[in-house]
Scaffold this active site. Structure first.
Site: not given
Length: 350
Positions: A145-147, A149
């Site tokens: 997920g972006c968060y 990462t």
């Protein structure tokens, strides 16, 4: 080597970003481009920035359309990838940009996503300790997920070095609106977002919380507990994560250095050979604009002696390093290509 690639969910933000990067990848030929409700439309009507692919027609997201390619990127809603992936040939490299195969704990998956767990794939964050070895030759990859990462990149060096305590980790992250996807939502229209910031998923309710805890726990060998609060920022792209954790009493300053300098050196050493992570010079702090459109993460850390805490700030583009760039980076590793191939784009300014 010429690699044939299919991309599902191509009308959305994540799928569009995968295509943007692949269009400049020297070893890739883009095959099927698929969507669901937008099947039959020209890609240029939905992704007008993808000039080289503007006349391509979106086809339906079916196994028949995706099969027959060397690589398939699944940029589908959470809970939709597993059924498609299960029907694709074992020799196809399948890269899932959704959440279906990220978590190791089936109970955590069921708690946060409310459906049966589809299993766990190698995790596509190459900067994690041991991750590259698992990605080499892999045929199934779960994109973080972006968060997670940005959060994992912010704190991994401290936990890997045994510098941080696991039971009082606090992370607050601001994301651009593209992180919520392309579907129309009242809280994401300009009139609601411009000039305003707001939190959501407060109190441990955000789905990325167990993923962050999983990554930090794996890196440290400890049971890391995280209080994670995401916020919505009035920008289209980017994440700025501020992560803090207490310094372990057993972590001492190196000879000839104070504790702040020793802590900083742990981060510098951890990322010295990483092509896409930059620990900024002292006194400079990351900004989302500096990494926009790139696969780079910009980092800075500080030590607050008043509360014995490390503060680590990380900026990424949520659609690039946080999704599509991490996916292409992982593909390169899995296929034995140079890791940076197709990803040497610099940021965009102003």
């Amino acid at each position: 080597m010429t690699i044939s690639v299919a991309v599902s969910g191509a009308s959305g933000y994540a799928g569009g970003e995968v295509l943007r990067l692949l269009a400049s990848h020297p070893d890739v030929t883009i095959g099927a481009i698929t969507a669901h409700s937008n099947a039959g439309a020209r890609l240029g009507e939905l992704q007008p920035h993808l000039h080289a692919l503007a006349d391509r027609i979106l086809v339906d997201t079916t196994v028949e359309n995706l099969a027959g390619h060397d690589v398939v990127f699944l940029a589908l809603p959470h809970g939709k990838s597993a059924a498609v992936a299960a029907q694709l040939p074992a020799e196809t490299l399948v890269i899932d940009a959704g959440a279906d195969h990220r978590l190791q704990d089936s109970a955590e998956w069921e708690k946060f996503y409310g459906s049966p767990h589809a299993g766990t794939w190698p995790y596509g964050l190459p900067e994690l300790p041991g991750a590259r070895e698992k990605l080499h030759g892999a045929k199934r990859i779960a994109v973080p997920g972006c968060y997670p990462t940005s959060s994992l990149l912010a704190l991994l060096p401290g936990f890997s070095a045994g510098a941080l305590l696991p039971d009082d980790v606090v992370i607050v992250a601001a994301s651009g609106t593209s992180g919520a996807g392309k579907a129309a939502k009242i809280n994401l229209i300009g009139a609601e977002v411009m000039g305003s910031m707001s939190p959501y998923g407060v109190g441990g309710g955000h789905r990325h919380t167990p993923e962050i805890q999983q990554g930090l726990s794996n890196a440290s060998g400890l049971d890391v507990r995280v209080s994670f609060t995401p916020t919505l920022a009035p920008m289209s792209r980017g994440i700025l994560t501020t992560a803090t954790a207490k310094v372990s009493p057993g972590f001492a300053a190196a000879e000839g250095m104070d504790l702040a300098a020793t802590l900083r050196q742990a981060w510098v050493d951890a990322y010295a050979d990483e092509p896409f992570v930059r620990v900024l010079p002292e006194g400079r702090w990351p900004s989302t604009k500096s990494v926009q459109g790139s696969n780079y993460a910009a980092l800075q850390i500080a030590y607050d002696p008043n509360v014995n805490r490390v503060i680590a700030c990380c900026a990424i583009d949520n659609l690039t390093k946080g999704t599509a760039g991490g996916a292409v980076q992982s593909m390169n590793i899995a296929l034995g290509l140079a890791e940076t191939t197709g990803l040497t784009l610099q940021g965009v300014a102003p």
